[in-house]
Scaffold this active site. Structure first.
Site, PDB file in Angstrom:
ATOM      1  N   ARG A 214      57.523  10.474  26.597  1.00 30.50           N
ATOM      2  CA  ARG A 214      56.209  10.404  27.228  1.00 30.50           C
ATOM      3  C   ARG A 214      55.690   8.972  27.111  1.00 30.50           C
ATOM      4  O   ARG A 214      55.943   8.290  26.112  1.00 30.50           O
ATOM      5  CB  ARG A 214      55.236  11.365  26.556  1.00 30.50           C
ATOM      6  CG  ARG A 214      53.906  11.485  27.286  1.00 30.50           C
ATOM      7  CD  ARG A 214      52.970  12.436  26.570  1.00 30.50           C
ATOM      8  NE  ARG A 214      51.628  12.381  27.141  1.00 30.50           N
ATOM      9  CZ  ARG A 214      50.541  12.846  26.551  1.00 30.50           C
ATOM     10  NH1 ARG A 214      50.648  13.405  25.350  1.00 30.50           N
ATOM     11  NH2 ARG A 214      49.364  12.748  27.130  1.00 30.50           N
ATOM     12  N   HIS A 215      54.964   8.516  28.109  1.00 31.08           N
ATOM     13  CA  HIS A 215      54.405   7.164  28.095  1.00 31.08           C
ATOM     14  C   HIS A 215      53.478   6.968  26.896  1.00 31.08           C
ATOM     15  O   HIS A 215      52.988   7.935  26.288  1.00 31.08           O
ATOM     16  CB  HIS A 215      53.644   6.886  29.389  1.00 31.08           C
ATOM     17  CG  HIS A 215      52.476   7.833  29.604  1.00 31.08           C
ATOM     18  ND1 HIS A 215      51.273   7.704  28.940  1.00 31.08           N
ATOM     19  CD2 HIS A 215      52.354   8.921  30.402  1.00 31.08           C
ATOM     20  CE1 HIS A 215      50.449   8.665  29.318  1.00 31.08           C
ATOM     21  NE2 HIS A 215      51.079   9.420  30.206  1.00 31.08           N
ATOM     22  N   ASN A 221      43.709   8.563  28.306  1.00 33.45           N
ATOM     23  CA  ASN A 221      43.987   9.461  27.182  1.00 33.45           C
ATOM     24  C   ASN A 221      42.851   9.395  26.161  1.00 33.45           C
ATOM     25  O   ASN A 221      42.386  10.418  25.656  1.00 33.45           O
ATOM     26  CB  ASN A 221      45.294   9.083  26.497  1.00 33.45           C
ATOM     27  CG  ASN A 221      46.524   9.352  27.341  1.00 33.45           C
ATOM     28  OD1 ASN A 221      47.530   8.667  27.211  1.00 33.45           O
ATOM     29  ND2 ASN A 221      46.464  10.357  28.213  1.00 33.45           N
ATOM     30  N   ARG A 262      51.403   3.464  33.689  1.00 26.56           N
ATOM     31  CA  ARG A 262      51.638   3.799  32.289  1.00 26.56           C
ATOM     32  C   ARG A 262      53.100   4.062  31.974  1.00 26.56           C
ATOM     33  O   ARG A 262      53.581   3.707  30.896  1.00 26.56           O
ATOM     34  CB  ARG A 262      50.760   4.974  31.857  1.00 26.56           C
ATOM     35  CG  ARG A 262      50.804   6.213  32.766  1.00 26.56           C
ATOM     36  CD  ARG A 262      49.602   7.086  32.432  1.00 26.56           C
ATOM     37  NE  ARG A 262      49.544   8.361  33.110  1.00 26.56           N
ATOM     38  CZ  ARG A 262      48.962   8.569  34.276  1.00 26.56           C
ATOM     39  NH1 ARG A 262      48.465   7.530  34.952  1.00 26.56           N
ATOM     40  NH2 ARG A 262      48.889   9.779  34.795  1.00 26.56           N
ATOM     41  N   GLU A 287      52.565  12.384  37.818  1.00 27.08           N
ATOM     42  CA  GLU A 287      51.840  13.436  37.128  1.00 27.08           C
ATOM     43  C   GLU A 287      51.111  14.346  38.110  1.00 27.08           C
ATOM     44  O   GLU A 287      50.878  13.981  39.273  1.00 27.08           O
ATOM     45  CB  GLU A 287      50.849  12.794  36.143  1.00 27.08           C
ATOM     46  CG  GLU A 287      50.050  13.768  35.278  1.00 27.08           C
ATOM     47  CD  GLU A 287      50.903  14.644  34.355  1.00 27.08           C
ATOM     48  OE1 GLU A 287      51.797  15.358  34.892  1.00 27.08           O
ATOM     49  OE2 GLU A 287      50.678  14.627  33.133  1.00 27.08           O
ATOM     50  N   HIS A 356      55.322  11.917  32.160  1.00 29.55           N
ATOM     51  CA  HIS A 356      53.980  12.362  31.812  1.00 29.55           C
ATOM     52  C   HIS A 356      54.050  13.712  31.116  1.00 29.55           C
ATOM     53  O   HIS A 356      55.066  14.403  31.154  1.00 29.55           O
ATOM     54  CB  HIS A 356      53.125  12.472  33.070  1.00 29.55           C
ATOM     55  CG  HIS A 356      53.082  11.216  33.876  1.00 29.55           C
ATOM     56  ND1 HIS A 356      52.102  10.265  33.728  1.00 29.55           N
ATOM     57  CD2 HIS A 356      53.918  10.740  34.844  1.00 29.55           C
ATOM     58  CE1 HIS A 356      52.310   9.261  34.559  1.00 29.55           C
ATOM     59  NE2 HIS A 356      53.418   9.527  35.256  1.00 29.55           N
TER      60      HIS A 356
END
Length: 407
Positions: A214-215, A221, A262, A287, A356
């Site tokens: 995952r980034h 976030n 990202r 995403e 994502h």
């Protein structure tokens, strides 16, 4: 397990022949069947004192190029013959082999050995275009721009199309869609050693080492916002650097990402620690789009659109954001992205997807066979990654930490 077989790969360039050959050889070796690939392209690059990547080298009207390519074919055929004489079981001739004349030459040489012809095709234009872009980054095209390399390769394909003769008279043949991993046609005129196993290998997804990442942390976030195209925070870049350090001793030839900043920023940081690594951005891995809720915080959605928050909470997998997407509606595109990954990875030892949270859940569910209602709750942290390994003998799913920060 010492029966002899010659597998003859066949098809136009960039159709997945070498990837399929590696997959066959590797799996047969795991079965205890001694197998070796004899690739004409590799031999061409070793035998030539000059760069032979120019499209004119592959023109049927270039007698020097034709003679040199026939010489390469003869050398590999003899090498395969020697391999079988000295105890080898399966020799795989990996080349285009698009003319009946070339295939008859192979049949005549191995007149006392069973042969199986496997033609790889791909009717998916997007996957073919992506494969050409990947090939444009190969070292033999280093003296050209990506556009020039792709144009040259397309011309090479045109030359092969001009002399292409399909499999139709060969006694044992399989036509396989290398993108979909499915058999389209087959003909077996006599018993072929390992035939059932080969059919299984052709149609089974084999994952040598897939790192599902995952980034790093983003500004969205931190603010608990959904969607958007936010960049990494300082902490996110530190997580990316930790990932890069973690994988610095492992060769990662390709990193697949979405089109969002990202994932690209995370992947670029990892690539900086690799000797040679390509980043391929796939829109299929973007995403979930939040529609009218895009960019909102979950608290804002709860306060301003309570009906949305309530409906999604009751059925998170099937819920679709107004004017947006949901897990269910993005399932097809994410699985299509996975097909591209398998088609483009060239059956390398290690491949990585930087994705994502929701997309990675969909990817992982493909391997874990999770029920739909469970998918939106699969644990997908930013300080750990999944290692996936699948072959006919074992399945590995590991959640591995690489960063001590709590997320």
């Amino acid at each position: 397990m010492n029966r002899k077989l010659v597998i003859v790969m066949m098809g136009l360039p960039a159709r997945g022949k070498s990837t399929m050959a590696r997959k066959l050889s590797r799996t047969l070796e795991l079965d205890g069947v001694k197998s070796t690939i004899f690739n004409n392209g590799d031999l061409r690059r070793r035998m030539s004192e000059e760069n032979t990547s120019s499209s004119i080298f592959f023109s049927p009207g270039n007698p020097e190029g034709v003679a040199f390519r026939e010489k390469i074919s003869s050398v590999n055929i003899e090498n395969a013959h020697k391999f079988l004489r000295e105890g080898g079981c399966v020799a795989i001739l990996d080349a285009s082999n698009v003319t009946r004349k070339r295939r008859r030459k192979i049949q005549d040489t191995f007149s006392e050995t069973p042969l199986l012809f496997i033609e790889c095709m791909n009717a998916d234009d997007e996957a073919l275009e992506a494969n050409l872009e990947r090939k444009a980054g190969l070292s033999e095209f280093s003296d050209r721009t990506k556009e020039e390399a792709i144009a040259s390769f397309l011309k090479r394909i045109k030359y092969y199309e001009s002399i292409y003769e399909p499999l139709d008279v060969e006694p044992n043949r399989i036509l396989v869609d290398s993108f979909e991993s499915c058999i389209l046609q087959e003909q077996a005129s006599y018993e072929v050693p390992y035939y059932d196993r080969i059919r299984d290998i052709l149609t089974t997804r084999v994952v040598r080492n897939l790192f599902l990442v995952r980034h790093g942390e983003t500004f969205f976030n931190v603010e608990d916002r959904i969607g958007g195209n936010s960049e990494l925070t300082d902490k996110g870049f530190e997580q990316a650097k930790s990932l890069a350090e973690h994988f610095a001793t492992q060769r990662i030839p390709i990193i697949f990402t979405s089109n969002y900043k990202r994932t690209l920023q995370t992947a670029e940081t990892i690539r900086e620690r690799q000797d040679f690594c390509s980043i391929i951005a796939l829109p299929e891995f973007n995403e979930i789009h939040g529609g009218v809720c895009e960019g909102m915080t979950y608290k804002q959605i709860s306060e301003q659109m309570p009906h949305v928050a309530r409906a999604r909470r009751l059925n998170k997998y099937n819920y679709i954001y107004p004017e947006g997407e949901g897990y269910k509606t993005m399932e097809e595109r994410v699985h299509r992205g996975l097909k591209k990954v398998f088609y483009l990875n060239n059956y390398d030892e290690n491949i990585m997807i930087v994705g994502h949270k929701a997309v990675n859940r969909m990817i992982l569910s493909k391997f874990l066979s999770r029920q739909e209602k469970e998918i939106p709750y699969i644990y997908m942290p930013q300080n750990r990654y999944y290692h996936i390994q699948i072959n006919p003998h074992k399945r590995i799913f590991e959640l591995i930490p690489y960063h001590t920060a709590s997320v």
